[in-house]
Design an enzyme around this catalytic site. Structure first.
Site, short mmCIF file in Angstrom:
data_model
loop_
_atom_site.label_atom_id
_atom_site.label_comp_id
_atom_site.label_asym_id
_atom_site.label_seq_id
_atom_site.Cartn_x
_atom_site.Cartn_y
_atom_site.Cartn_z
CG ASP A 271 87.58 -26.85 55.47
OD1 ASP A 271 88.60 -26.49 56.08
OD2 ASP A 271 86.74 -27.62 55.96
CG ASP B 57 82.11 -28.33 57.02
OD1 ASP B 57 82.16 -27.33 57.76
OD2 ASP B 57 82.95 -29.24 57.06
CG ASP C 8 81.85 -23.01 57.77
OD1 ASP C 8 82.64 -22.25 58.37
OD2 ASP C 8 82.02 -24.23 57.68
#
Length: 929
Positions: free
Chosen positions: A336, A669, A673
């Site tokens: 990310d 997170d 996800d």
């Protein structure tokens, strides 16, 4: 009745009112418990933990140690020796067997303690209100009366009575078996004796919030909770052996059968050639024990657990032992952007409305700064009211809070509790004079639709309650002061789709035409092109709030919005990321950025940190939608940035990479996800911003949310696996040599040069301490300069097979030669010379085993303190066996003089020299490939 007994007797908390629950626990909704009171209650009620199955006792461990087949044979041999009157040999065999069992128990206990420490660190945290401050604490520290906050993706840490529930849904399958999430209602008035699944104003330990948010008072903890009542069904899951441990266990069993066959041959040949049947039986059994690396699984567990503790120092918590094996094989890291590649300290840098762009000064979370146009400060309320409106919408549609705090020197600072992006909006609004508390009082929130990655927006509804809102708000309207304000923020394009008007420079609502839409999107592109993360904000004032039959906000609430402006935030890259990316690239690991941000923002950050090189591509969500699975497999080979992706896109990207043969590490997170984290070979959750669901799904949790920690963890994973290979290599080469020595000597001379006690001593000393010392090596100097290993490659690969063969020949050769020379020149010393040669050569060999590729001089001969202590202590013990009279009697040794040492000493170093020559050949071939 004590306070604890009173609490435990109350079961129907769900029949109480909010006021009665707060009064009972003597707690304030605004302040929570003080730290002192929390500590007092912790002493009174104990920890918030479920009772677990009792640990394995020492006696149970001892029983397991003696349950081994070959150990039983050895005990039989000791018994026979005792019956025949050879009490010295019987006592020595028993002493060594007991010592070996004690070592096994110590190893097993160390492994259990290491894993228990890791489990304790992996326990979930709870967001709690203590002394007026929202903080995060381990859930085991919760006490009755604590005020806790629940958000989507969090596990409920204790039984709580809900005093606030905003669209809160909880999955209670762990408790009730009902898979459909339950809607919670903090205002419900319930009767006594209703089923657990119908208690709308309660949330229970171990269940999971799947949507919305809530606030509750802890009413029961640990074994007093609902789930604690059925804790017998919820004992901790037994840690499964890793694939590596299973393979090594299988190897040990195979070696055991080989050793038993060889032992049988040795026994038969020795007996036929006149050696005492009892002596040959004891030697055969001893050989079987010495040949089998029974301690290997325990050593592997200890090595994995200690290595995982080392990873914790590198800010990576491994949740599963098996993940360590995979980690060293990673070929792609899907990361990310926000908080992982960047610092996650968002700051509003630019605000735009109706063609006006204002720069915002200040950094961090201090609510101090100016709004500039062409470098000059401006007055928002007089000259740019639309921009002021945009900032107020950002502050209203917000769950973050700005708190004062103090650094280690006692200086006052500010911190954000909540999402950093929302925190940046709160700080920017405060810079414009809009403080959160007065705004919340003037416009109390009554409804909301939380943000999620699918909708890409958040909606809040506020009532107008200020007696004179003109002092603090642009929304005031004499005719509409009793109406509601709907505030929305989210991805600019998504928010813009729901708007029919826009806020003009004069702060008026003007119909939104196609040209204005293009201008707004162009402004968004310009801001994202400068690496800003951009949110769009909109609002409308309405008289009625439509709801569905289930009491949820109707979609109509988002219709006919007024688009106000764009708020651009900057999240600077972490300073250590560039070097970490370069390090990963040298190690043969590629990195892909997967983000929900716009392509321009993602590209700018990727170029800034050195992630994106010439010829590499950026794909966004729409591109991914247009690609089939086969096409995506080709595209991921050349794409390093994926922007505007949804959770479903992440899963497709991971699948495509894995289909190409990549070993994928994936970060995440949020709740959404979890599928991509689970799909990856190594799922990585964020420890700071990650939800409990993401952490529970992940194999590894980053305690600092930092990309550099992933690379560091990969390095440690490689070190751990490399160390396991080292002691497997070392143990097997020594054990195979022992088998070969006994077998060849029996074939040549009809008897063994080593007696049973010596073999057992060798197994205990040379296979024990040095092997453990190899497990704590710091790693080869260039471990991150070689490509990832193939995960399908067996631990005993072709190189190790050759190495084991060469070491077996070398150690066997020098030991047989020492025995032959002893028989020729010093017959009475021959067996002692063979014993010394084998023992010392194996101990010196441990130093060369510290690396498979690098010479011992490059590694630094004495740079592993554990190895130095292991070898020195083993040498000291061996010298005692040689020169202490009563030990000579037990081990049947003689004190060697210089005449014998002169023959033995040159032979001791031959196996080590052979190992170093193999390294040189391997290095030469590697450099000339």
């Amino acid at each position: 009745m004590t306070e604890k007994e009173t609490l435990q007797k109350i079961e129907a908390w769900y029949t109480f009112s909010v006021e009665k629950v707060l009064e009972h626990f003597d707690v304030s909704r605004e302040e929570g418990l003080s730290q002192e009171e929390a500590e007092h209650r912790s002493e009174l009620y104990g920890r918030n933990e479920l009772a677990e199955a009792p640990p394995t006792t020492i006696w149970e461990m001892l029983k397991e140690q003696f349950a081994n087949f070959v150990v039983i044979l050895l005990l039989v041999a000791a018994l026979i020796s005792a019956l025949l009157g050879d009490w010295i040999e019987a006592s020595a065999i028993m002493a060594i067997v007991i010592l070996n069992a004690i070592l096994g128990i110590v190893q097993e206990r160390r492994a259990e303690e290491a894993l228990a420490a890791l489990k304790k660190l992996a326990a979930p945290d709870a967001n709690v209100l203590r002394g007026g401050h929202r903080i995060s604490i381990p859930s085991r520290e919760l006490v009755p009366g604590d005020i806790v906050f629940l958000e989507a993706g969090n596990y409920v840490p204790a039984d709580v009575y809900l005093i606030e529930a905003v669209n809160l849904q909880v999955n209670e399958a762990a408790l009730t078996g009902e898979s459909v999430p339950v809607h919670k209602n903090s205002k419900a008035q319930l009767e006594k004796d209703i089923p657990v699944g119908d208690r709308e104003n309660m949330a229970f330990t171990g269940t999971m919030a799947t949507y919305g948010r809530g606030v509750g008072v802890v009413v029961n903890i640990g074994m007093a909770s609902e789930i604690g009542r059925i804790a017998g069904m919820l004992q901790s899951v037994v840690e499964e052996p890793t694939p590596l441990q299973k393979r090594l266990d299988g190897l040990g069993k195979t070696l055991g059968w080989v050793a038993l066959v060889v032992s049988g041959v040795v026994f038969g040949v020795g007996t036929l050639r006149g050696t005492s049947a009892l002596d040959m039986f004891i030697i055969a059994v001893s050989l079987a024990i010495a040949a089998v690396p029974e301690g290997l699984p325990a050593v592997v567990t200890i090595s994995l657990a200690l290595g995982m503790q080392e990873m914790i120092k590198r800010n990576a918590l491994i949740r599963r032992l098996s993940s360590v094996e995979t980690l060293g094989s990673a070929t792609v890291i899907c990361s990310d952007k926000t908080g992982t590649l960047t610092q996650n300290e968002m700051t509003v840098a630019r605000v735009a409305a109706d063609g006006d762009f204002l720069e915002v000064t200040g950094s961090g979370y201090r609510p101090e700064g100016e709004f500039l146009l062409d470098g000059k400060s401006v007055n928002l309320s007089e000259d740019y009211p639309a921009i002021l409106t945009a900032l107020w919408i950002g502050a209203l549609n917000n769950d973050a809070t700005l708190e004062k705090s103090y650094d280690e020197q006692g200086n006052q600072t500010h911190r954000i509790v909540g999402d950093p992006t929302e925190g940046a909006l709160v700080v920017a609004a405060a810079k414009a004079g809009c403080l959160p508390d007065p705004l919340a009082q003037a416009y109390p929130r009554i409804e909301e639709i939380p943000f999620d990655s699918e909708r890409k927006r958040m909606v809040t509804v506020h009532a107008v309650s200020s007696p004179d809102p003109r002092d603090i708000s642009p929304f005031y309207d004499n005719e509409k002061q009793a109406w509601y304000v709907v505030a929305e923020k989210g991805a600019p394009a998504v928010v813009l789709e729901r708007c029919t008007h826009y806020q003009s420079r004069e702060d008026k609502a003007v119909p939104l035409d196609d040209e204005q839409r293009r201008r707004i999107l162009a402004a968004n592109d310009a801001m994202t092109g400068d690496a800003l993360r951009v949110l769009g904000v909109a609002y409308r004032v309405t008289k009625d709030i439509q709801k569905t039959q289930e009491g949820q906000l109707d979609d109509e609430v988002e219709e006919d919005l007024i688009f106000v402006g764009l708020i651009g935030m900057l999240d600077p890259a972490r300073p250590e990321v560039s070097s970490a990316l370069a390090r990963a690239r040298r190690a043969g690991i590629s990195t892909a950025m997967i983000t929900g941000d716009y392509p321009n923002t993602a590209r700018a950050i990727a170029e800034d940190i050195g992630l994106m090189k010439k010829g590499q591509r950026v794909l966004d969500g729409s591109d991914l939608n247009a690609l089939g699975d086969q096409e995506l497999q080709e595209e991921v080979k050349h794409t390093v940035v994926f922007a505007r992706v949804s959770p479903a896109h992440k899963v497709r990207i991971v699948k495509a990479l894995r289909a190409n043969g990549e070993v994928v590490a994936m970060t995440g997170d949020g709740v959404n996800d979890a599928p991509s984290i689970k799909q990856a070979d190594i799922g990585i959750a964020m420890g700071i911003t990650g939800t409990d669901v993401a952490k529970e799904t992940a194999d590894m949790v980053l305690t600092d949310d930092n990309y550099a920690s992933i690379v560091s963890a990969v390095e440690q994973g490689r070190i751990i696996y490399s160390n396991i290979r080292k002691f497997v290599y070392y143990l097997l080469s020594c054990n195979m040599a022992e088998i070969a020595i006994i077998f060849l000597a029996t074939m040549i001379w009809g008897h063994s040069p080593l007696n049973a006690i010596q073999l057992l001593w060798l197994n205990l000393i040379t296979d024990g301490a040095p092997a453990l010392a190899l497990g704590v090596e710091k790693g080869n100097p260039e471990i991150m300069d070689i490509p990832p290993r193939d995960p399908k490659e067996p631990i005993i690969n072709r190189f190790m097979q050759w190495g084991i063969g060469i070491q077996t020949v070398a150690i066997t050769g020098v030991t047989i030669l020492a025995y032959w020379l002893g028989l020729k020149f010093f017959p009475e010393y021959a067996k002692t010379m063979a014993f010394v040669t084998l023992s010392f050569s194996e101990l010196l060999r441990a130093y060369t085993a510290r690396s498979e590729r690098f010479p011992i001089l490059k590694m630094g001969v004495f740079k592993n303190p554990a190895m130095n202590w292991a070898v020195l202590s083993s040498l000291a013990l061996l010298l005692l066996v040689l020169y202490v009279p009563f030990l000579q009697t037990i081990f049947k040794t003689l004190p060697l003089a210089w005449a014998q040492w002169r023959i033995v000493l040159p032979l001791l170093v031959v196996p080590s020299i052979a190992a170093e020559l193999v390294k040189e050949i391997v290095t030469y071939n590697h450099n000339h490939d």
